[in-house]
Write a protein that holds these residues in place. Structure first.
Motif: not given
Length: 298
Positions: A94-120
Motif C-alpha cells: 500500500q505504501a509503495r502504491d501511494e509512493a507511485g512505485g517501488g519494490i516490496v521485500a518480505a523480511s525473513i528474520g532468523p531463528y534467533g530473532a524469535a528466541l529474543a536472546d541475542g543469538s541472531e
C-alpha cells in the motif's frame, strides 16, 4: 522481480523499528515491530511511506520477528496469525502504491530473532546447532517462508542470518518455491566472518551459484566492516545495510555514539564504488539517512 536492474544501485529503506519508535511506539516485547501488525497497522504503513518519500526503492516488511507460533502464543488462532503475517506485505505494498512505485521485500528474520536472546548476533542456537541444524531450521522457517513466498512480495529478504547452517536451511526452502527470488544478508562479527565465525566468502560461494539468489551481503553490522565484507562477496551482487554506527549496550539497553546521516550517505557512495548493488540502513537509521544515501548515490 526477475533480476536486479542493470547498471543501477537500489536504495533500501532504513530501520523500520527505529522509525516506529520515533512515532512513540513501544516495541519492548518478543514480537517487536510485528505486534503493530495487529495493534496499529496504519503506523507501519506510515513508516514505509516515509522511507519511500526519502528516496528508498525497496521497503522491507514488518515480518522480521513475526511467526505463527509467536502470534498463537499471544492467543491468536493460526488463521489469524497467518493473516497478520500476510498483512506485513499488504501494508508495504500500500505504501509503495501511494509512493507511485517501488519494490516490496518480505523480511525473513532468523531463528534467533524469535528466541529474543541475542543469538541472531552469535549464531549460537544451542541444541538446534547440532549435526541436523539445517533440517531443524528449515522445518522452523517453512510455514512462514511459504506464506511470504505466496504473499505477492517482489522478493524475500533473508536477513541478519548469523549461521552457515541457517543459510543452508533457507537455500533449501528457496528450492521448494520455484519462481521466488531472495537476497541473503548476514549479521557479521567483523570484516571477514559472519556471527558464527564462518567466512562470509564461504557463505557467498554457497549461494552464488543459485540463479534465484539476487544478492549476498551484510546487515545489522557496524559500518566500518562493510568495505571489507563487500570484498568477500564474489559471483553475486552485494547487498549491504549496516547499523547507523552507534553502539548498543545490552546491559544498559541504550545506544551510544553518533551516527551522522551525511557521513552515512558518503560512506554509501564508497560502498557503491566497492561493488554493492543494494544499499540501505538497519538499526538506528532514519529517513534522513536514506535521503542522504539517495543524494550521494545520485
Amino acid at each position: 522481480m526477475d533480476a536486479l536492474p542493470a547498471g543501477r544501485t537500489l536504495v533500501l529503506d532504513g530501520g523500520l523499528a527505529t522509525r516506529l519508535e520515533d512515532f512513540g511506539c513501544d516495541l519492548g516485547d518478543e514480537l517487536w515491530s510485528a505486534r503493530l501488525l495487529h495493534d496499529d497497522p496504519a503506523v507501519i504503513r506510515r513508516a514505509h511511506r516515509d522511507f519511500f518519500a526519502a528516496g528508498a526503492d525497496v521497503a522491507i516488511t514488518a515480518s522480521y520477528q513475526a511467526g505463527v507460533p509467536a502470534f498463537t502464543a499471544r492467543g491468536f488462532t493460526r488463521a489469524e496469525a497467518r493473516a497478520l503475517i500476510a498483512r506485513s506485505v499488504e501494508l508495504a505494498a500500500q505504501a509503495r502504491d501511494e509512493a507511485g512505485g517501488g519494490i516490496v521485500a518480505a523480511s525473513i528474520g532468523p531463528y534467533g530473532a524469535a528466541l529474543a536472546d541475542g543469538s541472531e548476533y552469535t549464531g549460537d542456537y544451542g541444541p538446534a546447532a547440532g549435526a541436523d541444524a539445517a533440517d531443524f531450521l528449515a522445518d522452523w522457517h517453512r510455514e512462514r517462508w511459504h506464506l511470504l513466498a505466496e504473499s505477492g512480495a517482489d522478493l524475500l529478504a533473508c536477513e541478519t542470518i548469523p549461521s552457515y547452517a541457517e543459510a543452508r536451511a533457507l537455500l533449501g526452502l528457496l528450492e521448494e518455491t520455484p519462481g521466488v527470488r531472495a537476497w541473503f544478508s548476514f549479521s557479521c562479527a567483523d570484516g571477514e566472518r559472519i556471527s558464527d565465525g564462518t567466512p562470509l566468502a564461504e557463505c557467498a560461494a554457497l549461494l552464488a551459484g543459485h540463479a534465484r539468489v539476487l544478492a549476498v551481503g551484510a546487515n545489522c553490522t557496524a559500518p566500518r566492516h562493510i568495505p571489507d565484507l563487500i570484498a568477500r562477496v564474489r559471483g553475486v551482487p552485494a547487498v549491504v545495510y549496516p547499523n547507523s554506527g552507534e553502539t548498543w549496550d545490552p546491559t544498559a539497553r541504550t545506544w551510544s555514539g553518533r551516527g551522522d546521516p551525511d557521513d552515512f550517505g558518503a560512506a554509501a557512495r564508497e560502498w557503491q564504488r566497492a561493488g554493492a548493488r543494494l544499499i540501505g540502513g538497519c538499526c538506528r537509521t532514519t529517513p534522513e539517512h536514506i535521503r542522504r544515501i539517495r543524494a550521494h548515490l545520485d
